[in-house]
Scaffold this active site. Structure first.
Site, PDB file in Angstrom:
ATOM      1  N   ARG A 181       3.913  -9.821  -6.908  1.00 61.34           N
ATOM      2  CA  ARG A 181       5.372  -9.667  -6.836  1.00 61.34           C
ATOM      3  C   ARG A 181       5.993 -10.960  -6.334  1.00 61.34           C
ATOM      4  O   ARG A 181       5.640 -11.448  -5.266  1.00 61.34           O
ATOM      5  CB  ARG A 181       5.754  -8.520  -5.885  1.00 61.34           C
ATOM      6  CG  ARG A 181       7.255  -8.243  -5.865  1.00 61.34           C
ATOM      7  CD  ARG A 181       7.595  -7.077  -4.964  1.00 61.34           C
ATOM      8  NE  ARG A 181       7.672  -7.452  -3.555  1.00 61.34           N
ATOM      9  CZ  ARG A 181       7.899  -6.602  -2.561  1.00 61.34           C
ATOM     10  NH1 ARG A 181       8.011  -5.308  -2.820  1.00 61.34           N
ATOM     11  NH2 ARG A 181       7.965  -7.021  -1.317  1.00 61.34           N
ATOM     12  N   SER A 239       8.886   3.001  -8.678  1.00 60.10           N
ATOM     13  CA  SER A 239       9.440   3.181  -7.330  1.00 60.10           C
ATOM     14  C   SER A 239      10.454   4.317  -7.328  1.00 60.10           C
ATOM     15  O   SER A 239      11.290   4.418  -8.233  1.00 60.10           O
ATOM     16  CB  SER A 239      10.133   1.891  -6.862  1.00 60.10           C
ATOM     17  OG  SER A 239       9.203   0.848  -6.697  1.00 60.10           O
ATOM     18  N   LYS A 267      11.494  -7.504   1.517  1.00 58.46           N
ATOM     19  CA  LYS A 267      12.239  -7.167   0.295  1.00 58.46           C
ATOM     20  C   LYS A 267      13.720  -7.074   0.641  1.00 58.46           C
ATOM     21  O   LYS A 267      14.244  -5.990   0.907  1.00 58.46           O
ATOM     22  CB  LYS A 267      11.736  -5.850  -0.304  1.00 58.46           C
ATOM     23  CG  LYS A 267      12.262  -5.625  -1.722  1.00 58.46           C
ATOM     24  CD  LYS A 267      11.679  -4.372  -2.363  1.00 58.46           C
ATOM     25  CE  LYS A 267      12.177  -4.223  -3.789  1.00 58.46           C
ATOM     26  NZ  LYS A 267      11.706  -2.980  -4.430  1.00 58.46           N
TER      27      LYS A 267
END
Length: 212
Positions: free
Chosen positions: A39, A108, A137
């Site tokens: 990511r 998610s 995040k």
């Protein structure tokens, strides 16, 4: 493809400065990580493809799947084992169509309405969170807490992994919700010894799973 959500490492390039993403990944796998996600929301696609190829080569033979976050182009280019998308990313049906039936697709979920919209024919696992607020995040949805996690795990038609600010100390509480595992970033990335950090986490998760 079979997979094990128990200790899911989500890589962070900023945190992996002292140990590269490849070094961190291999150390984490030695310590017991069962899945790895690439990511990097700020990286260019060609850079992601470059590191993705290197990760796939480094992880070959480990039986640990490499999942790409959000970027289907990268996932296809490196022949990753799967893709993970959020509610605001590409549509699930299109992701599955492009990815193919033999790859892992994760989604998610942060709310009850999103969980009720999940199609188990298209998705393989659910990432639930953020359980706690996390700096890895920026701009994430509001934290749902352990009670919110338990509620959504109870509604999930698929195996679920918890994510968001999780550390070793949370293993018992998280696994008691019925989640199949914990997804972590800073609990491994950026640690002086990622292998030991992973092993400590994996042991805690295994112990918690046996108790719950």
């Amino acid at each position: 493809m079979t997979f094990d959500l128990s200790l899911y490492l989500v890589l962070d390039s900023d945190l992996c400065r002292d140990h590269s993403m490849i070094e961190t990944t291999l150390a984490a796998i030695r310590g017991g990580a069962t899945m790895v996600q690439l990511r990097d929301k700020n990286a260019r696609t060609d850079d992601m493809i470059k590191i993705g190829h290197a990760l796939m080569a480094a992880m070959a033979g480990s039986n640990v799947p490499l999942i790409v976050n959000d970027n289907i182009e990268v996932a296809l280019a490196i022949k990753a084992h799967g893709l993970h998308i959020g509610q605001d990313d590409m549509p699930v049906a299109r992701a599955r169509q492009q990815l193919g039936d033999d790859k892992i697709l994760g989604l998610s979920v942060e709310s009850e309405s999103a969980m009720q919209a999940v199609d188990p024919a298209l998705v393989d696992y659910i990432g639930i969170g953020p359980v706690f607020a996390t700096a890895t995040k920026p701009g994430h949805k509001p934290a749902i807490g352990l009670d919110g996690l338990k509620h959504l795990v109870g509604l999930s038609p698929l195996p679920a992994v918890a994510i968001g600010g999780l550390k070793t100390k949370h293993a018992n509480a998280v696994m008691a919700t019925g989640a199949q595992g914990m997804a972590v970033v800073s609990a491994i990335c950026g640690k002086p010894d990622p292998e030991t950090a992973s092993r400590t986490l994996a042991d805690a998760i295994l112990s918690a799973s046996s108790a719950s």
